[in-house]
Design a protein around this motif. Sequence first.
Motif, PDB file in Angstrom:
ATOM      1  N   GLN A   2      -3.411  -8.421   2.012  1.00  0.00           N
ATOM      2  CA  GLN A   2      -2.138  -9.468   2.007  1.00  0.00           C
ATOM      3  C   GLN A   2      -0.880  -8.996   1.548  1.00  0.00           C
ATOM      4  N   ALA A   3       0.024  -9.351   1.796  1.00  0.00           N
ATOM      5  CA  ALA A   3       2.263  -9.442   1.302  1.00  0.00           C
ATOM      6  C   ALA A   3       1.713 -10.301  -0.207  1.00  0.00           C
ATOM      7  N   LEU A   4       2.580  -9.922  -0.816  1.00  0.00           N
ATOM      8  CA  LEU A   4       2.672 -10.546  -2.193  1.00  0.00           C
ATOM      9  C   LEU A   4       4.636 -11.441  -1.524  1.00  0.00           C
ATOM     10  N   GLY A   5       4.322 -12.178  -1.698  1.00  0.00           N
ATOM     11  CA  GLY A   5       5.630 -12.473  -1.438  1.00  0.00           C
ATOM     12  C   GLY A   5       6.874 -13.009  -2.867  1.00  0.00           C
ATOM     13  N   GLY A  11      20.951 -12.349  -9.266  1.00  0.00           N
ATOM     14  CA  GLY A  11      21.153 -10.740  -9.243  1.00  0.00           C
ATOM     15  C   GLY A  11      20.231  -9.917  -9.046  1.00  0.00           C
ATOM     16  N   LEU A  12      19.486 -10.911  -7.791  1.00  0.00           N
ATOM     17  CA  LEU A  12      18.211  -9.854  -7.227  1.00  0.00           C
ATOM     18  C   LEU A  12      17.685 -10.582  -5.778  1.00  0.00           C
ATOM     19  N   THR A  13      19.849 -10.885  -5.100  1.00  0.00           N
ATOM     20  CA  THR A  13      19.372 -10.903  -3.949  1.00  0.00           C
ATOM     21  C   THR A  13      19.348  -9.529  -2.547  1.00  0.00           C
ATOM     22  N   ARG A  14      18.695  -8.515  -3.185  1.00  0.00           N
ATOM     23  CA  ARG A  14      18.002  -7.740  -2.464  1.00  0.00           C
ATOM     24  C   ARG A  14      16.967  -6.986  -3.563  1.00  0.00           C
ATOM     25  N   LEU A  15      16.004  -6.446  -2.877  1.00  0.00           N
ATOM     26  CA  LEU A  15      15.443  -5.250  -3.874  1.00  0.00           C
ATOM     27  C   LEU A  15      15.419  -4.031  -2.908  1.00  0.00           C
ATOM     28  N   GLU A  16      16.828  -3.031  -4.036  1.00  0.00           N
ATOM     29  CA  GLU A  16      16.650  -2.255  -3.614  1.00  0.00           C
ATOM     30  C   GLU A  16      15.736  -0.758  -3.920  1.00  0.00           C
ATOM     31  N   ALA A  17      14.419  -1.141  -4.292  1.00  0.00           N
ATOM     32  CA  ALA A  17      13.109   0.001  -3.736  1.00  0.00           C
ATOM     33  C   ALA A  17      12.638  -0.395  -2.442  1.00  0.00           C
ATOM     34  N   LEU A  18      12.667  -1.601  -1.698  1.00  0.00           N
ATOM     35  CA  LEU A  18      12.194  -2.209  -1.222  1.00  0.00           C
ATOM     36  C   LEU A  18      12.218  -1.144   0.640  1.00  0.00           C
ATOM     37  N   GLN A  19      10.694  -0.739   0.518  1.00  0.00           N
ATOM     38  CA  GLN A  19      11.020  -0.224   2.069  1.00  0.00           C
ATOM     39  C   GLN A  19      10.822  -0.754   3.431  1.00  0.00           C
ATOM     40  N   LEU A  20      12.356  -0.976   3.897  1.00  0.00           N
ATOM     41  CA  LEU A  20      12.137  -2.022   4.709  1.00  0.00           C
ATOM     42  C   LEU A  20      11.327  -1.606   6.440  1.00  0.00           C
ATOM     43  N   HIS A  21      10.920  -2.788   6.617  1.00  0.00           N
ATOM     44  CA  HIS A  21      10.583  -2.883   8.106  1.00  0.00           C
ATOM     45  C   HIS A  21      11.358  -3.654   9.171  1.00  0.00           C
ATOM     46  N   PHE A  39      10.823  -7.773   5.994  1.00  0.00           N
ATOM     47  CA  PHE A  39       9.268  -7.037   5.344  1.00  0.00           C
ATOM     48  C   PHE A  39       9.518  -6.177   5.064  1.00  0.00           C
ATOM     49  N   GLY A  40       9.177  -5.471   4.021  1.00  0.00           N
ATOM     50  CA  GLY A  40       8.587  -4.295   3.413  1.00  0.00           C
ATOM     51  C   GLY A  40       7.791  -3.600   2.741  1.00  0.00           C
ATOM     52  N   GLU A  41       7.689  -2.723   2.349  1.00  0.00           N
ATOM     53  CA  GLU A  41       6.919  -2.161   1.209  1.00  0.00           C
ATOM     54  C   GLU A  41       7.403  -2.073  -0.120  1.00  0.00           C
ATOM     55  N   LEU A  42       7.006  -1.669  -1.608  1.00  0.00           N
ATOM     56  CA  LEU A  42       7.096  -1.767  -2.383  1.00  0.00           C
ATOM     57  C   LEU A  42       5.797  -0.900  -3.044  1.00  0.00           C
ATOM     58  N   ASP A  43       6.035   0.723  -3.087  1.00  0.00           N
ATOM     59  CA  ASP A  43       5.071   1.239  -3.540  1.00  0.00           C
ATOM     60  C   ASP A  43       4.038   1.325  -2.519  1.00  0.00           C
ATOM     61  N   PHE A  49      10.219 -10.462   1.356  1.00  0.00           N
ATOM     62  CA  PHE A  49      11.165 -11.025   0.312  1.00  0.00           C
ATOM     63  C   PHE A  49      12.035 -12.106   0.255  1.00  0.00           C
ATOM     64  N   LEU A  50      12.608 -12.626  -0.364  1.00  0.00           N
ATOM     65  CA  LEU A  50      13.362 -13.283   0.134  1.00  0.00           C
ATOM     66  C   LEU A  50      14.742 -14.196  -0.669  1.00  0.00           C
ATOM     67  N   PRO A  51      15.793 -14.577  -0.687  1.00  0.00           N
ATOM     68  CA  PRO A  51      16.827 -14.634  -1.797  1.00  0.00           C
ATOM     69  C   PRO A  51      17.018 -15.612  -1.662  1.00  0.00           C
ATOM     70  N   ARG A  52      16.831 -16.423  -3.339  1.00  0.00           N
ATOM     71  CA  ARG A  52      16.593 -17.779  -3.472  1.00  0.00           C
ATOM     72  C   ARG A  52      18.253 -18.366  -3.289  1.00  0.00           C
ATOM     73  N   HIS A  53      19.044 -17.773  -3.368  1.00  0.00           N
ATOM     74  CA  HIS A  53      20.368 -18.324  -2.993  1.00  0.00           C
ATOM     75  C   HIS A  53      21.253 -17.575  -1.729  1.00  0.00           C
ATOM     76  N   GLY A  54      20.436 -17.534  -0.959  1.00  0.00           N
ATOM     77  CA  GLY A  54      20.920 -16.659   0.677  1.00  0.00           C
ATOM     78  C   GLY A  54      21.368 -14.555   0.498  1.00  0.00           C
TER      79      GLY A  54
END
Length: 228
Positions: A2-5, A11-21, A39-43, A49-54
């Motif tokens: 199951q994916a984690l949302g 300060g978190l509009t992108r997840l730097e470590a995310l391997q993007l799908h 949609f991607g993978e972390l480790d 992932f969704l940035p709340r403020h756009g």
Amino acid sequence: MQALGIIGGSGLTRLEALQLHRQEFVATPYGEPSAPLTFGELDGNPVVFLPRHGASHSIPPHRVNYLANLSAMKQAGVERIVGVAAVGGITAAMAPGVLCVPDQVIDYTWGREHTLFSDGLDGVTHIDFSEPYCETLRQDLLRAAGRVGVTVYAGGTYGATQGPRLESAAEIRRMEADGCDVVGMTGMPETSLARELALCYASLALSVNWAAGKNDGPITMAEIQRHL
Ligand code: HPA
């Protein structure tokens, strides 16, 4: 698996470590979410992932379509969501730089679209909100923090204010008397809508400033940015 949302805050509009799908715009019956879902993978673990403020951090807290954001996550098959949020520290333990996983919330917001249960109901519906956060996900967060040696305050009450202005010192004194440990502008109705949608939701809150009146002088964006 199951994916984690993950809903990212200031300060978190992108997840730097995310391997993007892929990125996908998910339309919902409640309007548009703040951004396409990523949609991607972390480790090696699936994440949505969704940035709340756009994507460009342009949607203020009172204009976020919380209902569309959570509904889009649910439509994408997400069942567990971590809402990451910047907060002001009210009580002594919540110094700037401290992370906390709150266990209670008080709602001071107003005029926000805050419930699924308004129209077209067979009967009036009330959700249980005694324990507003998903305890299993809270414990997962605390264990994960322990594993990587990050100090996290386990518990505390999140006071959700309307914003986008910061609070007066008197408002913070009142919130402290009410039992709030941290103050932020996005915790509600995000937390209660997650419950209405039967999503398992926990908050990971980072103190980025002392709340109004808890330090000498005004709260500056420079201070907030430094901690973000
Ligand atoms: N008040 C409300 N929201 C916040 C604060 C604050 O002091 N800091 C970061 N988000």
